[in-house]
Design a protein around this motif. Structure first.
Motif, mmCIF file in Angstrom:
data_model
loop_
_atom_site.group_PDB
_atom_site.id
_atom_site.type_symbol
_atom_site.label_atom_id
_atom_site.label_comp_id
_atom_site.label_asym_id
_atom_site.label_seq_id
_atom_site.Cartn_x
_atom_site.Cartn_y
_atom_site.Cartn_z
ATOM 1 N N ALA A 1 0.854 -1.056 -0.045
ATOM 2 C CA ALA A 1 -0.121 -0.007 -0.005
ATOM 3 C C ALA A 1 1.018 1.289 0.085
ATOM 4 O O ALA A 1 0.403 2.182 -0.508
ATOM 5 C CB ALA A 1 -1.047 -0.056 1.336
ATOM 6 N N ALA A 2 2.010 1.201 0.640
ATOM 7 C CA ALA A 2 2.825 2.359 0.693
ATOM 8 C C ALA A 2 3.538 2.912 -0.746
ATOM 9 O O ALA A 2 3.550 3.667 -1.047
ATOM 10 C CB ALA A 2 3.963 1.980 1.643
ATOM 11 N N ARG A 3 3.749 1.871 -1.543
ATOM 12 C CA ARG A 3 4.335 1.819 -2.809
ATOM 13 C C ARG A 3 3.128 2.386 -3.723
ATOM 14 O O ARG A 3 3.230 3.019 -4.639
ATOM 15 C CB ARG A 3 4.874 0.402 -3.459
ATOM 16 N N VAL A 4 2.138 1.934 -3.478
ATOM 17 C CA VAL A 4 0.865 2.607 -4.441
ATOM 18 C C VAL A 4 0.591 3.943 -4.070
ATOM 19 O O VAL A 4 0.442 4.818 -4.969
ATOM 20 C CB VAL A 4 -0.543 1.736 -3.865
ATOM 21 N N ALA A 5 0.995 4.296 -2.892
ATOM 22 C CA ALA A 5 0.437 5.856 -2.429
ATOM 23 C C ALA A 5 1.663 6.456 -2.802
ATOM 24 O O ALA A 5 1.320 7.904 -3.244
ATOM 25 C CB ALA A 5 0.344 6.097 -0.735
ATOM 26 N N VAL A 6 2.888 6.171 -2.646
ATOM 27 C CA VAL A 6 3.950 7.133 -2.990
ATOM 28 C C VAL A 6 5.003 6.710 -3.906
ATOM 29 O O VAL A 6 5.832 7.401 -4.128
ATOM 30 C CB VAL A 6 4.610 7.782 -1.816
ATOM 31 N N TRP B 1 8.268 11.326 3.213
ATOM 32 C CA TRP B 1 6.986 11.666 3.120
ATOM 33 C C TRP B 1 6.160 11.182 4.252
ATOM 34 O O TRP B 1 6.000 9.935 4.760
ATOM 35 C CB TRP B 1 6.145 11.269 1.901
ATOM 36 N N ARG B 2 5.802 12.356 5.153
ATOM 37 C CA ARG B 2 5.027 12.177 6.470
ATOM 38 C C ARG B 2 3.810 11.478 6.081
ATOM 39 O O ARG B 2 2.745 11.850 5.486
ATOM 40 C CB ARG B 2 4.904 13.083 7.318
ATOM 41 N N MET B 3 3.199 10.275 6.927
ATOM 42 C CA MET B 3 2.005 9.821 6.644
ATOM 43 C C MET B 3 1.322 9.812 8.218
ATOM 44 O O MET B 3 2.060 9.804 9.094
ATOM 45 C CB MET B 3 2.065 8.192 6.154
ATOM 46 N N GLY C 1 -8.959 -3.843 2.341
ATOM 47 C CA GLY C 1 -7.511 -3.451 1.692
ATOM 48 C C GLY C 1 -7.342 -1.959 1.603
ATOM 49 O O GLY C 1 -6.293 -1.618 0.863
ATOM 50 N N MET C 2 -8.200 -1.189 2.138
ATOM 51 C CA MET C 2 -7.815 0.285 2.138
ATOM 52 C C MET C 2 -6.785 0.517 3.355
ATOM 53 O O MET C 2 -6.877 0.052 4.386
ATOM 54 C CB MET C 2 -9.157 1.059 2.155
ATOM 55 N N ALA C 3 -6.164 1.667 2.888
ATOM 56 C CA ALA C 3 -5.229 2.345 4.090
ATOM 57 C C ALA C 3 -4.370 1.392 4.556
ATOM 58 O O ALA C 3 -3.942 1.222 5.789
ATOM 59 C CB ALA C 3 -6.029 3.082 5.231
ATOM 60 N N GLY C 4 -3.873 0.412 3.707
ATOM 61 C CA GLY C 4 -3.061 -0.787 4.402
ATOM 62 C C GLY C 4 -1.547 -0.321 4.929
ATOM 63 O O GLY C 4 -1.638 -0.768 6.051
ATOM 64 N N SER C 5 -1.060 0.595 4.734
ATOM 65 C CA SER C 5 0.122 1.325 5.087
ATOM 66 C C SER C 5 -0.337 1.884 6.654
ATOM 67 O O SER C 5 0.731 1.650 7.668
ATOM 68 C CB SER C 5 0.811 2.108 4.514
ATOM 69 N N ILE C 6 -1.308 2.552 6.654
ATOM 70 C CA ILE C 6 -1.805 3.077 7.853
ATOM 71 C C ILE C 6 -2.129 2.014 8.871
ATOM 72 O O ILE C 6 -1.765 2.328 10.080
ATOM 73 C CB ILE C 6 -2.845 4.262 7.609
ATOM 74 N N THR C 7 -2.887 1.282 8.386
ATOM 75 C CA THR C 7 -3.366 0.270 9.429
ATOM 76 C C THR C 7 -2.064 -0.462 10.095
ATOM 77 O O THR C 7 -2.040 -0.947 11.193
ATOM 78 C CB THR C 7 -4.611 -0.504 8.939
ATOM 79 N N PHE D 1 9.031 3.659 9.619
ATOM 80 C CA PHE D 1 9.308 4.065 8.207
ATOM 81 C C PHE D 1 9.037 2.607 7.187
ATOM 82 O O PHE D 1 9.397 1.575 7.702
ATOM 83 C CB PHE D 1 10.939 4.356 7.757
ATOM 84 N N ASP D 2 8.079 2.714 6.352
ATOM 85 C CA ASP D 2 7.452 1.800 5.401
ATOM 86 C C ASP D 2 8.162 2.030 4.135
ATOM 87 O O ASP D 2 7.437 2.749 3.097
ATOM 88 C CB ASP D 2 5.916 2.046 5.434
ATOM 89 N N ILE D 3 9.320 1.465 3.983
ATOM 90 C CA ILE D 3 10.193 1.614 2.799
ATOM 91 C C ILE D 3 10.126 0.592 1.784
ATOM 92 O O ILE D 3 9.610 -0.584 2.010
ATOM 93 C CB ILE D 3 11.694 1.669 3.221
#
Length: 460
Positions: free
Chosen positions: A340-345, A375-377, A401-407, A425-427
């Motif tokens: 999800a982080a890769r989809v976002a940024v 990038w701050r989340m 499946g939504m907001a996967g990096s945040i959850t 950090f979700d790298i």
């Protein structure tokens, strides 16, 4: 050593850094011969261009390297590195044109241009050497390049040669280099003390373990926690082949914290450093952990497993719980945690999470200054309910499946309850295509920014 500047006393060819809009002004001060040569070659000062200016005997008496336009420089990093490969193998000294504020970034990019992963084939490129630009901290830049190379080598190594035992070996080598102490928890002690690390790794014949390295005996306490999933099949929720192809890099968080630790120790920062790496392989076997299992954690929280492919947060959670027990001044976790982080940024930005506003500001500013973009989340409180399944305290893979990096970040935060400051950090830890100073393959994301933010964050 490959990541070294040329000796300042070395005979060096003058190198002029030419921005696209400065070429005309520079040519106005040159000889007719030089103007004719530059015109004949078509050099325009674009990023990626380089030009040797021959002397009477045919050897270079000077050289030009393109610096492009401000707009072009904003679209990438390490502008000079784009042209280094066209300068041959001579030694150069910056003679003009490089802004003081860009010198450290460009010097680092120059050194990193010499990286290649040559463990199995090939040789490192023979690039031109550079005398460190005036005003830069050459020793620090060399250390940053070495730390980055360590991270890249670890990520690039195939899982066949970089399992939990080999990752432990890399940590031990680093500890020996800097006289750090190291201990490893495995076997029955791991099963009882770190039950989620054990559960994730127990199906592999390559035994799971928790690596614990310490260095420094004074100053603020800093604990780095890196995800060390040396290969991720997805477990019983098996990944398709297209998703499994890059899973040797799922220990990228561990590789990044080891590179960061290298830099901290080499620079002798006045901190009490601890590095925790849960090292496992998420495999498929008769004793794999299963969907709908409920795992107990070191923290005492129970976790319902709704996807065995969301294993990284499980091993990190037990390591974070251990880190939290000492209440260090700052805990930083790094992990190749979510798609999800890769989809976002995308692959070029490293998302990070923290509740601490001064820390967030320090990290963001350092990321820009160090050409290590972040990038701050948000730790978005309304999503807390998504990780609470009811049958257990926590859900490792909320439906929808939504907001996967945040959850995932919210899940990890539940295991840091006593320490005053935490950043996650979700790298991605991988460069999908070659770029200046960055070969295709394993990459460091975040360590330079974290390192630069530490003096302000920890009041060093």
């Amino acid at each position: 050593m490959p990541y070294r500047f040329a000796d300042s006393s070395a005979e060096a060819v003058p190198l002029h850094v030419i921005a696209a809009d400065a070429l005309g002004g520079w040519l106005g001060d040159q000889s007719e011969r030089t103007r004719a040569w530059v015109a004949a070659t078509g050099f325009q000062g674009a990023i990626g261009e380089a030009l040797l200016l021959p002397g009477d005997d045919g050897t270079p008496e000077a050289a030009l390297i393109g610096y492009g336009t401000p707009a072009a420089r904003k679209r990438g990093r390490f502008a000079l590195a784009a042209g280094v490969g066209k300068l041959g193998t001579a030694t150069y000294r910056i003679a003009s044109g490089l802004p003081d504020e860009a010198a450290a970034e460009e010097a680092l990019g120059w050194l990193l241009s010499g990286y290649a992963f040559t463990r199995y084939a090939g040789t490192a490129p023979q690039i031109a050497q550079l005398v460190a630009p005036e005003g830069v901290d050459a020793a620090r830049i060399e250390i940053l390049a070495e730390a980055e190379a360590l991270t890249r080598d670890l990520v690039n190594a195939p899982a066949s040669d970089m399992g939990p035992e080999e990752l432990e070996g890399a940590a031990r080598d680093l500890a020996q280099t800097f006289s750090a102490s190291i201990s490893v928890t495995s076997g029955a002690e791991l099963e009882s003390g770190f039950p989620m690390i054990h559960a994730v790794g127990r199906a592999s014949p390559r035994a799971p373990r928790l690596i614990d390295m310490r260095w420094g005996d004074s100053g603020p306490a800093l604990t780095l926690v890196g995800k060390g999933v040396c290969f991720d099949t997805g477990g019983l929720n098996l990944k398709p082949g297209s998703s499994m192809g890059l899973m040797k890099k799922d220990m990228g968080g561990a590789a990044n914290v080891l590179g960061l630790a290298h830099a901290i120790m080499a620079l002798k920062l006045p901190v009490r450093l601890r590095v925790l790496i849960p090292a496992v392989e998420n495999s498929v076997a008769g004793d794999s952990f299963r969907p709908q299992d409920i795992l107990h954690s070191r923290k005492g929280l129970t976790v319902e497993i709704n996807n065995t492919d969301a294993e990284g947060r499980l091993v990190l959670a037990d390591a974070l719980a251990l880190a939290d027990e000492e209440t260090p001044d700052l805990i930083v976790s790094m992990a190749t945690l979510t798609g999800a982080a890769r989809v976002a940024v995308g692959p070029d930005l490293a998302p990070f999470y923290t509740d601490d506003e001064p820390l967030a500001a320090a990290l963001s500013s350092a990321g820009t200054a160090q050409a290590d973009p972040l990038w701050r989340m948000p730790f978005w409180e309304p999503y807390e309910a998504k990780i609470e399944p009811g049958i257990a305290d926590l859900d490792n893979a909320p439906a929808g499946g939504m907001a996967g990096s945040i959850t995932a970040a919210l899940f990890l935060r539940r295991f840091v309850t006593d320490s005053p400051r935490y950043a996650h950090f979700d790298i991605y830890a991988w460069n999908p295509a070659p770029l200046p100073a960055r070969t295709k393959g394993g990459i460091a994301q975040g360590p330079r920014a974290i390192l630069a933010a530490l003096p302000e964050a920890l009041k060093l």
